[in-house]
Enzyme design. Structure first.
Site, PDB file in Angstrom:
ATOM      1  N   HIS A 184      -8.302  -4.637  -0.996  1.00 24.70           N
ATOM      2  CA  HIS A 184      -7.001  -4.018  -0.726  1.00 24.70           C
ATOM      3  C   HIS A 184      -6.162  -4.823   0.270  1.00 24.70           C
ATOM      4  CE1 HIS A 184      -4.356  -0.596  -1.202  1.00 24.70           C
ATOM      5  NE2 HIS A 184      -4.227  -0.463   0.114  1.00 24.70           N
TER       6      HIS A 184
ATOM      7  N   SER B 123       0.835  -1.198   0.000  1.00 27.03           N
ATOM      8  CA  SER B 123       0.000   0.000   0.000  1.00 27.03           C
ATOM      9  C   SER B 123       0.878   1.260   0.000  1.00 27.03           C
ATOM     10  CB  SER B 123      -0.968  -0.055   1.192  1.00 27.03           C
ATOM     11  OG  SER B 123      -1.980   0.922   1.095  1.00 27.03           O
TER      12      SER B 123
ATOM     13  N   ASP C 173     -10.245  -4.050  -5.563  1.00 21.94           N
ATOM     14  CA  ASP C 173      -9.599  -3.103  -4.656  1.00 21.94           C
ATOM     15  C   ASP C 173     -10.224  -1.716  -4.830  1.00 21.94           C
ATOM     16  OD1 ASP C 173      -7.842  -1.392  -3.277  1.00 21.94           O
ATOM     17  OD2 ASP C 173      -6.114  -2.649  -3.718  1.00 21.94           O
TER      18      ASP C 173
END
Length: 203
Positions: free
Chosen positions: A184, A103, A153
């Site tokens: 995610h 991320s 996502d």
């Protein structure tokens, strides 16, 4: 300086795994992931220097998915300088680094690739976005990148993932794009896919 952990591996020929956590994480977060990917490799795990409502990050953002590009460039340079100093301090080759980011950590790792041709020789990017668009990218020939993406996502859309792959390939990198039928979150099947890719190039 950046808060970090360095663990010397049992095989000095293996890459040093540069671990870069997601928003709200710490330098502890990805240690178990590194152990799964390559238990023999040395590890340099770094904590981001930016706080957002008390949560560590690697650079500021203006809103969800909207990066503060000026801070991104500054923090990318800061991270590059830290890695170079760490290579001296811990006596490893700065040319032998593979980044593993999730991320926000994957985004700063991607930014290293967008700005430098010698920051890493490979990268495993879990759920990254295109870090910045209006830059001339370096020559990334010989650099191997793996992108883990979620088909559902909500933060990193499918278009974002494929655009990142395209931009890296246009700069000369070899890029693998792996899809999970997930959002995610980081799944074990995604980690296993990253490990299988890693073993093709960095055994």
């Amino acid at each position: 300086m950046m808060q970090h952990i360095f663990r010397k591996g049992t095989n000095s020929e293996k890459p040093v795994l540069l671990l870069l956590h997601g928003t709200g994480g710490t330098e502890q977060d990805l240690l178990s992931l590194a152990e799964l990917v390559d238990p023999e490799a040395s590890v340099l795990s770094v904590r981001g220097n930016v706080l957002e409502n008390g949560m560590p990050r690697f650079f500021k953002r203006l809103a969800e998915g909207v990066f503060d590009e000026e801070d991104l460039v500054f923090r990318t340079k800061e991270l590059k300088a830290f890695i170079e100093q760490a290579a001296i301090d811990y006596q490893f080759a700065p040319s032998n680094i593979v980044a593993i980011g999730y991320s926000n950590g994957a985004n700063i790792a991607a930014s290293l690739l967008f700005h430098y041709d010698d920051a890493v020789k490979g990268a495993i990017l879990h759920h990254p976005m295109v870090p910045i668009r209006n830059v001339t990218m370096p020559d990334l020939a010989g650099i191997h990148v793996w992108i883990g993406a979620g088909a559902n996502d909500p933060i990193c859309t499918q278009e974002e993932s494929t655009e990142l792959q395209k931009r890296l390939e246009e700069a000369g990198a070899s890029v693998g794009l792996h899809w999970e039928n997930a959002g995610h979150q980081l799944t074990m099947s995604e980690v296993k896919a990253a490990k299988a890719w890693y073993e093709q190039y960095f055994r």
